[in-house]
Design an enzyme around this catalytic site. Structure first.
Site, PDB file in Angstrom:
ATOM      1  N   CYS A   1      48.898  31.474  46.111  1.00  0.00           N
ATOM      2  CA  CYS A   1      48.704  32.870  45.691  1.00  0.00           C
ATOM      3  C   CYS A   1      49.175  33.790  46.829  1.00  0.00           C
ATOM      4  O   CYS A   1      48.602  33.745  47.935  1.00  0.00           O
ATOM      5  CB  CYS A   1      47.243  33.118  45.361  1.00  0.00           C
ATOM      6  SG  CYS A   1      46.512  31.818  44.323  1.00  0.00           S
TER       7      CYS A   1
ATOM      8  N   CYS B   1      33.637  36.683  34.218  1.00  0.00           N
ATOM      9  CA  CYS B   1      34.032  37.745  35.139  1.00  0.00           C
ATOM     10  C   CYS B   1      35.528  37.539  35.361  1.00  0.00           C
ATOM     11  O   CYS B   1      35.932  36.530  35.942  1.00  0.00           O
ATOM     12  CB  CYS B   1      33.259  37.617  36.450  1.00  0.00           C
ATOM     13  SG  CYS B   1      33.818  38.778  37.710  1.00  0.00           S
TER      14      CYS B   1
ATOM     15  N   CYS C   1      26.646  33.903  40.302  1.00  0.00           N
ATOM     16  CA  CYS C   1      28.051  33.855  39.904  1.00  0.00           C
ATOM     17  C   CYS C   1      28.763  32.921  40.871  1.00  0.00           C
ATOM     18  O   CYS C   1      28.360  32.801  42.035  1.00  0.00           O
ATOM     19  CB  CYS C   1      28.651  35.257  39.984  1.00  0.00           C
ATOM     20  SG  CYS C   1      30.421  35.288  39.623  1.00  0.00           S
TER      21      CYS C   1
ATOM     22  N   CYS D   1      27.242  36.050  44.432  1.00  0.00           N
ATOM     23  CA  CYS D   1      28.470  35.381  43.993  1.00  0.00           C
ATOM     24  C   CYS D   1      29.020  34.509  45.100  1.00  0.00           C
ATOM     25  O   CYS D   1      29.308  34.999  46.195  1.00  0.00           O
ATOM     26  CB  CYS D   1      29.552  36.405  43.654  1.00  0.00           C
ATOM     27  SG  CYS D   1      29.019  37.701  42.569  1.00  0.00           S
TER      28      CYS D   1
HETATM   29 FE1  SF4 Z   1      44.580  31.243  45.377  1.00  0.00          FE
HETATM   30 FE2  SF4 Z   1      41.874  31.230  45.287  1.00  0.00          FE
HETATM   31 FE3  SF4 Z   1      43.204  29.525  46.861  1.00  0.00          FE
HETATM   32 FE4  SF4 Z   1      43.201  32.088  47.473  1.00  0.00          FE
HETATM   33  S1  SF4 Z   1      41.438  30.768  47.450  1.00  0.00           S
HETATM   34  S2  SF4 Z   1      44.994  30.700  47.526  1.00  0.00           S
HETATM   35  S3  SF4 Z   1      43.188  33.016  45.428  1.00  0.00           S
HETATM   36  S4  SF4 Z   1      43.288  29.589  44.631  1.00  0.00           S
END
Ligand code: SF4
Ligand code: SAM
Ligand code: DTB
Length: 328
Positions: free
Chosen positions: A55, A186, A126, A95
């Site tokens: 990501c 969510c 959460c 969370c």
């Molecule tokens: Fe992706 Fe979540 Fe890993 Fe960050 S923690 S790289 S948002 S999967």
């Protein structure tokens, strides 16, 4: 409630004069909620960094060189201490986030134990642990998890520019398992990653076409973390105009009138006036406490002062009875 929003219709909302948009958002908000109540969720990263996913916004991905150090799963006693502090400061929900592609084996069971104990403290629980299969979702429900956070993050077309290691459909599958097991969803996204207005409309359309809508919709303003591609590469550059962010909140409110719309990441950079406009646009939830997962947030005292100035009150629990259940 509508579940058939088109991207064109949502783009048309973005084109409205600002005052007209805010008026519509206020009507939707007030028809469904007490407009002076804001739900408070406190986040804790129980397993930080070293994530195999790519990501491009995330400081916890092992692929990018950021200041985040990898840590092992936290011990239950420490997590409970943090939950207790969050409760004492007035959060209604705790969370827990883990930088995993998906939870596995013993670590998953340890997180389930943590959830059981949080529920015994009379808080909403959460978790955001990455992708889930049907059995894992059933197990989380069994231990009492109220909400599962899993974001779509971007419009389906733009998503491909941001993440390659998991597909949009895999995200939708996880959300399906959460729903099928009776937990609240969510689910939201990030704005400010160099996407177009059409992409922002596309992200909101994806969320607003879910039936039922996600109970909680986090709208994150990208936090540009040094070392992550979205902060470093020209392709993603360009700061989002603050009014465009406020518009996105208002449109989430109009299209998902019964959902808790959360003014999420990026609040640390926002002044009080900007936050007040977000609340006026229909945001009725925040992350509360000095830290998000790895990035900073406003501290609790700061938020308490802002709430006093604006006459806002913390929401007790975001159970369905706290809603007015009137359609806008
Ligand atoms: Fe992706 Fe979540 Fe890993 Fe960050 S923690 S790289 S948002 S999967
Ligand atoms: N690993 C799990 C996953 O990806 O589902 C859970 C944790 S992940 C950090 C949760 C969410 O945090 C992401 O989906 C993204 O929306 C948000 N996020 C991460 N880094 C961010 C950043 N730099 N700015 C804004 N939001 C961010
Ligand atoms: C969400 O939509 N935003 C939160 C929560 N869900 C897990 C996370 C924001 C993370 C911001 C960057 C960081 O703290 O590492």
């Amino acid at each position: 409630m509508r579940y058939d929003w088109t991207v064109n219709e949502i783009e048309a909302l973005f084109e409205l004069p600002f005052n007209d948009l805010m008026w519509r958002a206020q009507q939707a908000h007030r028809a469904n909620f007490d407009a002076n109540e804001v739900q408070l969720s406190t986040l804790l990263s129980i397993k930080t960094g070293g994530c195999p996913e790519d990501c491009k916004y995330c400081p916890q991905s092992s692929r990018y060189n950021t200041d985040v150090e990898s840590e092992l799963l936290m011990k239950k006693a420490e997590v409970m201490k943090a939950a207790q502090v969050a409760k004492e400061k007035g959060a209604s929900r705790f969370c827990m986030g883990a930088a995993w592609r998906e939870p596995k084996g013993r670590a998953f069971e340890l997180v389930c134990d943590m959830i059981t104990e949080i529920k015994a403290m009379d808080m909403e629980a959460c978790a955001t642990l990455g992708m889930l299969n049907a059995d894992q979702a059933a197990r989380l429900k069994e231990v009492g998890l109220d909400y599962y956070n899993h974001n779509l993050d971007a419009d389906p077309d733009y998503y491909k520019e941001i993440i390659s290691t998991r597909t949009y459909d895999e995200r939708l599958d996880t959300l399906k398992h959460v729903r099928a097991n009776g937990m609240s969803v969510c689910c939201g996204g990030i704005v400010g990653m160099g996407e177009t207005r059409r992409h922002r409309a596309g992200l909101v359309a994806q969320l607003a076409r879910m039936s039922p809508h996600p109970e909680s919709v986090p709208i994150n303003m990208l936090i540009k973390v040094e070392g992550t591609p979205v902060a470093e590469d020209e392709q993603f550059s360009g700061d989002l105009d603050p009014f465009e962010f406020i518009r996105t909140i208002a449109i989430a409110r109009i299209t998902m009138p019964g959902s808790h719309v959360r003014l999420s990441a990026g609040r640390e950079e926002m002044n009080e006036e900007m936050q007040a406009l977000c609340f006026l646009a229909g945001a009725n939830s925040i992350f509360y406490g000095e830290k998000l997962l790895t990035a900073g947030n406003k501290d609790a005292e700061n938020d308490q002062q802002l709430f006093a100035k604006l006459g806002l009150r913390p929401m007790k629990k975001a159970t369905p009875s706290s809603r007015r259940m009137v359609n806008a």
